[in-house]
Design a protein around this motif. Structure first.
Motif, PDB file in Angstrom:
ATOM      1  N   GLY A  65     -10.011  -6.574 -14.056  1.00  0.00           N
ATOM      2  CA  GLY A  65     -10.484  -6.149 -12.744  1.00  0.00           C
ATOM      3  C   GLY A  65      -9.935  -6.996 -11.607  1.00  0.00           C
ATOM      4  N   MET A  66      -9.494  -8.222 -11.941  1.00  0.00           N
ATOM      5  CA  MET A  66      -8.910  -9.099 -10.916  1.00  0.00           C
ATOM      6  C   MET A  66      -7.409  -9.155 -11.119  1.00  0.00           C
ATOM      7  SD  MET A  66     -11.206 -12.517 -10.383  1.00  0.00           S
ATOM      8  CE  MET A  66      -9.918 -13.566  -9.711  1.00  0.00           C
ATOM      9  N   ASN A  67      -6.709  -9.455 -10.060  1.00  0.00           N
ATOM     10  CA  ASN A  67      -5.266  -9.677 -10.136  1.00  0.00           C
ATOM     11  C   ASN A  67      -4.957 -10.674 -11.271  1.00  0.00           C
ATOM     12  OD1 ASN A  67      -2.664 -10.514  -9.724  1.00  0.00           O
ATOM     13  ND2 ASN A  67      -2.889 -10.800  -7.514  1.00  0.00           N
ATOM     14  N   PRO A  68      -4.141 -10.265 -12.255  1.00  0.00           N
ATOM     15  CA  PRO A  68      -3.859 -11.198 -13.362  1.00  0.00           C
ATOM     16  C   PRO A  68      -3.229 -12.511 -12.899  1.00  0.00           C
ATOM     17  CG  PRO A  68      -2.713  -9.070 -13.696  1.00  0.00           C
ATOM     18  CD  PRO A  68      -3.500  -8.952 -12.431  1.00  0.00           C
ATOM     19  N   ALA A  69      -2.529 -12.491 -11.770  1.00  0.00           N
ATOM     20  CA  ALA A  69      -1.929 -13.738 -11.276  1.00  0.00           C
ATOM     21  C   ALA A  69      -3.010 -14.766 -10.974  1.00  0.00           C
ATOM     22  CB  ALA A  69      -1.086 -13.463 -10.032  1.00  0.00           C
ATOM     23  N   SER A  70      -4.206 -14.343 -10.606  1.00  0.00           N
ATOM     24  CA  SER A  70      -5.283 -15.317 -10.361  1.00  0.00           C
ATOM     25  C   SER A  70      -6.246 -15.451 -11.531  1.00  0.00           C
ATOM     26  CB  SER A  70      -6.110 -14.955  -9.121  1.00  0.00           C
ATOM     27  OG  SER A  70      -5.630 -13.854  -8.456  1.00  0.00           O
ATOM     28  N   ALA A  71      -6.462 -14.353 -12.285  1.00  0.00           N
ATOM     29  CA  ALA A  71      -7.477 -14.414 -13.356  1.00  0.00           C
ATOM     30  C   ALA A  71      -6.877 -14.759 -14.711  1.00  0.00           C
ATOM     31  CB  ALA A  71      -8.219 -13.087 -13.444  1.00  0.00           C
ATOM     32  N   GLY A  72      -5.586 -14.525 -14.906  1.00  0.00           N
ATOM     33  CA  GLY A  72      -4.938 -14.871 -16.164  1.00  0.00           C
ATOM     34  C   GLY A  72      -5.201 -13.851 -17.273  1.00  0.00           C
ATOM     35  N   PHE A  73      -4.693 -14.212 -18.464  1.00  0.00           N
ATOM     36  CA  PHE A  73      -4.775 -13.341 -19.633  1.00  0.00           C
ATOM     37  C   PHE A  73      -5.691 -13.942 -20.694  1.00  0.00           C
ATOM     38  CE2 PHE A  73      -0.475 -12.786 -17.845  1.00  0.00           C
ATOM     39  CZ  PHE A  73      -0.475 -11.424 -17.622  1.00  0.00           C
TER      40      PHE A  73
ATOM     41  N   ARG B 290       1.365 -18.663 -12.263  1.00  0.00           N
ATOM     42  CA  ARG B 290      -0.037 -18.865 -11.891  1.00  0.00           C
ATOM     43  C   ARG B 290      -0.963 -18.242 -12.930  1.00  0.00           C
ATOM     44  NH1 ARG B 290      -2.010 -16.632  -7.212  1.00  0.00           N
ATOM     45  NH2 ARG B 290      -0.220 -15.285  -6.897  1.00  0.00           N
ATOM     46  N   ALA B 291      -0.599 -17.045 -13.393  1.00  0.00           N
ATOM     47  CA  ALA B 291      -1.427 -16.362 -14.403  1.00  0.00           C
ATOM     48  C   ALA B 291      -1.549 -17.226 -15.657  1.00  0.00           C
ATOM     49  CB  ALA B 291      -0.816 -15.006 -14.754  1.00  0.00           C
ATOM     50  N   LEU B 292      -0.440 -17.844 -16.064  1.00  0.00           N
ATOM     51  CA  LEU B 292      -0.452 -18.594 -17.327  1.00  0.00           C
ATOM     52  C   LEU B 292      -1.332 -19.846 -17.239  1.00  0.00           C
ATOM     53  CD1 LEU B 292       3.253 -18.083 -18.462  1.00  0.00           C
ATOM     54  CD2 LEU B 292       1.202 -16.869 -19.231  1.00  0.00           C
ATOM     55  N   THR B 293      -1.485 -20.393 -16.034  1.00  0.00           N
ATOM     56  CA  THR B 293      -2.367 -21.564 -15.914  1.00  0.00           C
ATOM     57  C   THR B 293      -3.823 -21.183 -16.165  1.00  0.00           C
ATOM     58  OG1 THR B 293      -2.768 -21.280 -13.541  1.00  0.00           O
ATOM     59  CG2 THR B 293      -0.878 -22.645 -14.162  1.00  0.00           C
ATOM     60  N   GLN B 294      -4.148 -19.900 -16.019  1.00  0.00           N
ATOM     61  CA  GLN B 294      -5.528 -19.425 -16.210  1.00  0.00           C
ATOM     62  C   GLN B 294      -5.697 -18.712 -17.551  1.00  0.00           C
ATOM     63  OE1 GLN B 294      -7.918 -20.194 -13.980  1.00  0.00           O
ATOM     64  NE2 GLN B 294      -6.216 -21.342 -13.083  1.00  0.00           N
ATOM     65  N   THR B 295      -4.712 -18.846 -18.422  1.00  0.00           N
ATOM     66  CA  THR B 295      -4.672 -18.047 -19.655  1.00  0.00           C
ATOM     67  C   THR B 295      -5.157 -18.838 -20.863  1.00  0.00           C
ATOM     68  OG1 THR B 295      -2.930 -16.570 -18.871  1.00  0.00           O
ATOM     69  CG2 THR B 295      -3.034 -16.921 -21.258  1.00  0.00           C
ATOM     70  N   TRP B 296      -5.807 -18.135 -21.781  1.00  0.00           N
ATOM     71  CA  TRP B 296      -6.147 -18.688 -23.090  1.00  0.00           C
ATOM     72  C   TRP B 296      -5.524 -17.831 -24.178  1.00  0.00           C
ATOM     73  CZ3 TRP B 296      -8.129 -23.084 -24.792  1.00  0.00           C
ATOM     74  CH2 TRP B 296      -8.923 -23.862 -23.919  1.00  0.00           C
ATOM     75  N   LEU B 297      -5.099 -18.510 -25.246  1.00  0.00           N
ATOM     76  CA  LEU B 297      -4.556 -17.835 -26.425  1.00  0.00           C
ATOM     77  C   LEU B 297      -5.457 -18.121 -27.625  1.00  0.00           C
ATOM     78  CD1 LEU B 297      -2.235 -16.545 -28.205  1.00  0.00           C
ATOM     79  CD2 LEU B 297      -1.289 -18.864 -28.348  1.00  0.00           C
ATOM     80  N   VAL B 298      -5.907 -17.068 -28.293  1.00  0.00           N
ATOM     81  CA  VAL B 298      -6.529 -17.220 -29.603  1.00  0.00           C
ATOM     82  C   VAL B 298      -5.509 -16.725 -30.625  1.00  0.00           C
ATOM     83  CG1 VAL B 298      -8.327 -16.419 -31.180  1.00  0.00           C
ATOM     84  CG2 VAL B 298      -8.920 -17.029 -28.838  1.00  0.00           C
ATOM     85  N   SER B 299      -4.939 -17.651 -31.378  1.00  0.00           N
ATOM     86  CA  SER B 299      -3.995 -17.297 -32.427  1.00  0.00           C
ATOM     87  C   SER B 299      -4.776 -17.180 -33.730  1.00  0.00           C
ATOM     88  CB  SER B 299      -2.927 -18.395 -32.539  1.00  0.00           C
ATOM     89  OG  SER B 299      -2.300 -18.354 -33.803  1.00  0.00           O
ATOM     90  N   SER B 300      -4.630 -16.049 -34.396  1.00  0.00           N
ATOM     91  CA  SER B 300      -5.403 -15.867 -35.632  1.00  0.00           C
ATOM     92  C   SER B 300      -4.495 -15.626 -36.815  1.00  0.00           C
ATOM     93  CB  SER B 300      -6.377 -14.690 -35.467  1.00  0.00           C
ATOM     94  OG  SER B 300      -7.154 -14.559 -36.644  1.00  0.00           O
ATOM     95  N   ASP B 301      -4.704 -16.412 -37.848  1.00  0.00           N
ATOM     96  CA  ASP B 301      -3.952 -16.264 -39.094  1.00  0.00           C
ATOM     97  C   ASP B 301      -4.905 -16.685 -40.213  1.00  0.00           C
ATOM     98  OD1 ASP B 301      -1.894 -15.857 -40.870  1.00  0.00           O
ATOM     99  OD2 ASP B 301      -0.451 -17.106 -39.782  1.00  0.00           O
TER     100      ASP B 301
ATOM    101  N   VAL C  29       0.467 -22.306 -22.418  1.00  0.00           N
ATOM    102  CA  VAL C  29      -0.943 -21.908 -22.258  1.00  0.00           C
ATOM    103  C   VAL C  29      -1.825 -22.663 -23.252  1.00  0.00           C
ATOM    104  CG1 VAL C  29      -0.363 -19.595 -21.411  1.00  0.00           C
ATOM    105  CG2 VAL C  29      -0.717 -19.938 -23.875  1.00  0.00           C
ATOM    106  N   ARG C  30      -3.084 -22.801 -22.892  1.00  0.00           N
ATOM    107  CA  ARG C  30      -4.053 -23.435 -23.779  1.00  0.00           C
ATOM    108  C   ARG C  30      -4.367 -22.482 -24.927  1.00  0.00           C
ATOM    109  NH1 ARG C  30      -8.343 -23.745 -19.245  1.00  0.00           N
ATOM    110  NH2 ARG C  30      -7.252 -21.780 -18.897  1.00  0.00           N
ATOM    111  N   ALA C  31      -4.680 -23.065 -26.093  1.00  0.00           N
ATOM    112  CA  ALA C  31      -4.789 -22.213 -27.271  1.00  0.00           C
ATOM    113  C   ALA C  31      -5.767 -22.770 -28.283  1.00  0.00           C
ATOM    114  CB  ALA C  31      -3.417 -22.080 -27.936  1.00  0.00           C
ATOM    115  N   VAL C  32      -6.131 -21.903 -29.218  1.00  0.00           N
ATOM    116  CA  VAL C  32      -6.877 -22.320 -30.403  1.00  0.00           C
ATOM    117  C   VAL C  32      -6.368 -21.497 -31.573  1.00  0.00           C
ATOM    118  CG1 VAL C  32      -8.786 -20.712 -29.860  1.00  0.00           C
ATOM    119  CG2 VAL C  32      -9.173 -22.603 -31.446  1.00  0.00           C
ATOM    120  N   ASP C  33      -6.271 -22.126 -32.740  1.00  0.00           N
ATOM    121  CA  ASP C  33      -5.865 -21.426 -33.957  1.00  0.00           C
ATOM    122  C   ASP C  33      -7.078 -21.202 -34.846  1.00  0.00           C
ATOM    123  OD1 ASP C  33      -3.337 -20.406 -35.100  1.00  0.00           O
ATOM    124  OD2 ASP C  33      -2.498 -22.218 -34.171  1.00  0.00           O
ATOM    125  N   VAL C  34      -7.266 -19.967 -35.236  1.00  0.00           N
ATOM    126  CA  VAL C  34      -8.414 -19.601 -36.066  1.00  0.00           C
ATOM    127  C   VAL C  34      -7.929 -18.666 -37.178  1.00  0.00           C
ATOM    128  CG1 VAL C  34      -9.967 -19.784 -34.083  1.00  0.00           C
ATOM    129  CG2 VAL C  34      -9.009 -17.551 -34.684  1.00  0.00           C
ATOM    130  N   GLY C  35      -8.839 -18.232 -38.036  1.00  0.00           N
ATOM    131  CA  GLY C  35      -8.488 -17.254 -39.062  1.00  0.00           C
ATOM    132  C   GLY C  35      -9.623 -17.121 -40.050  1.00  0.00           C
TER     133      GLY C  35
END
Ligand code: CO
Length: 435
Positions: free
Chosen positions: A72-80, A306-317, A398-404
């Motif tokens: 709902g917000m511009n991804p450049a400010s809210a991120g992924f 800018r978007a990537l500074t607000q982004t989180w990655l959940v990597s799942s394996d 981007v900041r991340a966490v590995d889960v699975g």
């Protein structure tokens, strides 16, 4: 006696596993499920066109898929909010010129793809699936095949001729012992393999140019155990994570559009290191994210960074559950169990992309979804596996966490996991997509 218990999500998971003998099929099947709830294909070659909040698109590149729902917000400010996994699994790939005539037999030459547990492929009913490239006049077109019937087998040698097999283990030379029995034939003038492919695809054999094909175990996914606590299938690593991410994105359809843009990135080629045109080390995801920022926010120089500074990655394996006979292979305080919830994986050298902030985020996602979570840290004296997490996190910054989810028999032709964990991982990921 309790009958095998099942649940709607496990039925859908089994359908996904059975429909996905290769990464090509997994990515295509995921795209089909997304289309059913309103996602449409985004043509990577098309000119920029505005993306509105809530719009849902996917990009399919052979065995890889990126799907997104614009926030709902511009991804450049809210991120992924990115969930990433891999579509490929170790298997046996059929060589370009596979015909081997020996002692009246015709065998198909194969090459192991990824870290195959070779001994688990013997004495199984094997089908053939993957991508075939066909002549189309002066051009070419690709088609997927799934020849879902017993065609091949890698027979063991009788114990009478291999007396030490139980003491020494079944040792197989990849070049000499893995080629799969395909026919009784010594007619070297024919090309029955190409003829089979032509028949399957409805084309003349001479129009079958070449292929990316693999053998696969025909046994369907089943629920097992006294109380239906186990699920057995090939390719759980890592279709388990792909399916959980997909379930989360499909379920997010019913949620209000959050501020952040949800992204599901399913990569091919993790099992061979990810350095391919559509693998996790490629520039592909970065380009797709850049396009989302431009199309959703107008041409915004610097918008992606800018978007990537607000982004989180959940990597799942998939994660290593403790094995009942080999408890000493685990660190005593980090022993994931089947049906005890998603596993957070950490490794100091970043073979897993987890630090305290990402782990804490995921712990809270599990708490919010009212599901348990567990930890995995490798024994300090054993080498650690890895995932797409560190590659994507480092490439994008981007900041991340590995889960699975926990499993046994990883990289076997027939793996196993618990039936309770799939819904839990999907619920945690759904919460993640809520931003
Ligand atoms: Co994996």
């Amino acid at each position: 006696m309790t009958a095998a218990v099942t649940s709607p999500i496990i039925d859908r998971f089994r359908a996904f596993l059975d429909a996905s003998p290769t990464s090509f099929h997994a990515a295509r099947f995921a795209a089909q499920l997304l289309e059913e709830v309103g996602y449409t294909a985004l043509d990577e070659t098309s000119a920029p066109s505005p993306l509105a909040a809530g719009e849902r698109r996917y990009v399919l590149r052979a065995g890889s898929l990126v799907a997104f729902r614009v926030g709902g917000m511009n991804p450049a400010s809210a991120g992924f909010r990115i969930v990433a996994g891999h579509t490929d699994s170790p298997n046996l790939r059929i060589k370009p010129q596979p015909l081997r005539y020996e002692h009246g037999y015709l065998r198909l030459g194969v090459e192991p793809y990824g870290g195959v547990q070779q001994a688990t492929w013997v004495d199984r009913d094997l089908g053939i699936a993957g991508r075939v490239v066909l002549r189309d006049g002066r051009s070419r077109r690709a088609g997927l095949v799934d020849i879902r019937r017993p065609l091949c087998r890698i027979p063991t040698l009788a114990i009478h001729l291999n007396r030490s097999v139980n003491d020494d283990g079944l040792k197989l030379n990849a070049q000499n012992h893995l080629p799969a029995l395909f026919a009784l034939s010594d007619d070297k003038t024919a090309d029955p393999f190409r003829a089979l492919l032509g028949e399957e695809l409805g084309v003349s054999p001479k129009d079958v140019l070449t292929w990316d094909l693999a053998l696969y175990d025909l046994t369907p996914a089943v629920v097992s155990g006294l109380n239906g606590e186990f699920l057995h299938s090939g390719r759980l690593d890592n279709l388990g994570s792909c399916h959980a991410g997909l379930e989360a994105l499909l379920a997010a359809n019913d949620d209000d559009v959050p501020a952040t843009t949800a992204v599901l990135a399913l990569f091919d080629h993790e099992e061979i290191g990810s350095t391919t045109e559509r693998g996790a080390q490629s520039s592909w995801l970065e380009h797709v994210l850049g396009r989302i920022v431009r199309d959703a926010a107008g041409d915004d120089a610097g918008g992606l960074s800018r978007a990537l500074t607000q982004t989180w990655l959940v990597s799942s394996d998939m994660a290593h559950a403790v094995h009942p006979a080999f408890g000493d292979k685990h660190d005593g305080e980090h022993m994931p169990k089947l049906n005890a919830g998603p596993v957070i994986k950490q490794h100091t050298a970043w073979r897993y992309a987890t630090e305290a902030d990402g782990a804490a985020l995921f712990q809270q996602l599990c708490e919010d979804a009212a599901v348990p979570s567990q930890w995995f840290v490798n024994r300090s004296d054993l080498a650690c596996g890895s995932t797409v997490g560190p590659l994507v996190a480092a490439r994008l910054g981007v900041r991340a966490v590995d889960v699975g989810n926990p499993m046994l028999s990883m990289h076997s032709a027939r793996e196993m996991c618990g039936t309770q964990d799939q819904a839990r991982m999907a619920a945690a990921m759904r919460g993640f997509f809520r931003g």
